[in-house]
Enzyme design. Structure first.
Site, PDB file in Angstrom:
ATOM      1  N   LYS A  87     -28.424   6.686 -30.254  1.00  0.00           N
ATOM      2  CA  LYS A  87     -29.434   7.066 -31.257  1.00  0.00           C
ATOM      3  C   LYS A  87     -30.026   5.783 -31.852  1.00  0.00           C
ATOM      4  O   LYS A  87     -29.303   4.911 -32.340  1.00  0.00           O
ATOM      5  CB  LYS A  87     -28.763   7.907 -32.343  1.00  0.00           C
TER       6      LYS A  87
HETATM    7  O1  G3P Z   1     -30.210  14.748 -37.831  1.00  0.00           O
HETATM    8  C1  G3P Z   1     -30.803  14.169 -38.936  1.00  0.00           C
HETATM    9  C2  G3P Z   1     -30.174  14.672 -40.146  1.00  0.00           C
HETATM   10  O2  G3P Z   1     -28.854  14.259 -40.184  1.00  0.00           O
HETATM   11  C3  G3P Z   1     -30.832  14.391 -41.428  1.00  0.00           C
HETATM   12  O3  G3P Z   1     -30.550  15.500 -42.177  1.00  0.00           O
HETATM   13  O4  G3P Z   1     -30.302  16.801 -44.207  1.00  0.00           O
HETATM   14  O5  G3P Z   1     -29.877  14.324 -44.229  1.00  0.00           O
HETATM   15  O6  G3P Z   1     -32.190  15.199 -44.014  1.00  0.00           O
HETATM   16  P1  G3P Z   1     -30.761  15.453 -43.743  1.00  0.00           P
END
Ligand code: G3P
Length: 218
Positions: A87
């Site tokens: 990633k």
């Molecule tokens: O996969 C990306 C994710 O982990 C971000 O999620 O909820 O932190 O915006 P969030």
């Protein structure tokens, strides 16, 4: 649509895997830290543990921000298991690293994508997955689903192989709407996946069937 779980929590990964619908896992440095996984050795071991639970792709994020560092780190991550997807952040060095990995048979997930232009660059660099963050766009009053829709249109125009991995999914309706748009993959927390199971009429109907069955057997 492929279902990935967005967590580094082994219990949640096991629960989704046990349901029989899990296609992979995504993690990021924040999710690793949330589980108290720190230090290079522990982090690498944790990725190996995740790979033992699931059969599909497991995204492991590089911490380096320069090209050489990303290449070194990404190669070490890819060596852990064939399931590992490196990633990489959507930066200039990240795009270069993505191109390098795609030319060298290493799967990639370009993360922190917030525009169609960024998604176009990721596809041109041969990314396996591109991760538009829809929840974080919603957070700032911008339509995250619209971005997924626009990337779908552009990728379909040119038949890019890069898979749209709808990320930063926060709830069940995000998953349903991403499926309508044609996202290739979604990654979300366990709660968003489990929410798909729920309907009150299912519960009422089942209770009625069981009650009628019990009456018939009296
Ligand atoms: O996969 C990306 C994710 O982990 C971000 O999620 O909820 O932190 O915006 P969030």
């Amino acid at each position: 649509m492929k279902f990935f779980i967005d967590t580094a929590n082994l219990a949640d990964i096991k629960e989704a895997q046990d349901l029989g619908i899990l296609d992979g896992v995504t993690t990021n440095p924040s999710l690793m830290a949330k589980e108290g996984i720190t230090g290079e050795k522990n982090i690498l071991k944790h990725y190996k543990d995740i790979c033992k639970i699931v059969e599909g792709d497991v995204s492991a994020e590089v911490i380096s921000t320069d090209f050489d560092g990303m290449i070194k780190e990404g190669k070490a991550l890819a060596k852990l298991n064939d399931q590992i997807v490196v990633k990489i952040p959507m930066t200039k060095d990240g795009v270069k690293a993505c191109k390098y990995f795609s030319e060298n048979g290493i799967k990639t997930n370009v993360t922190l994508v917030f525009s169609v232009g960024q998604a176009l660059l990721a596809a041109k660099a041969g990314a396996t997955y591109v991760s538009p963050f829809l929840g974080r766009l919603d957070d700032i009053s911008t339509d995250g689903l619209n971005l997924i829709e626009e990337i779908r249109l552009v990728y379909d125009n040119y038949l890019y192989d890069t898979q749209i991995l709808a990320a930063s999914i926060r709830h069940t309706m995000h998953i349903v709407n991403c499926a309508k748009i044609g996202a290739d993959v979604m990654t979300g927390p366990l709660s968003s996946i489990m929410g798909l199971l729920k309907h009150p009429l299912t519960d009422i109907g089942l209770a009625q069937f069981l009650a009628d069955h019990a009456k018939g057997n009296q």
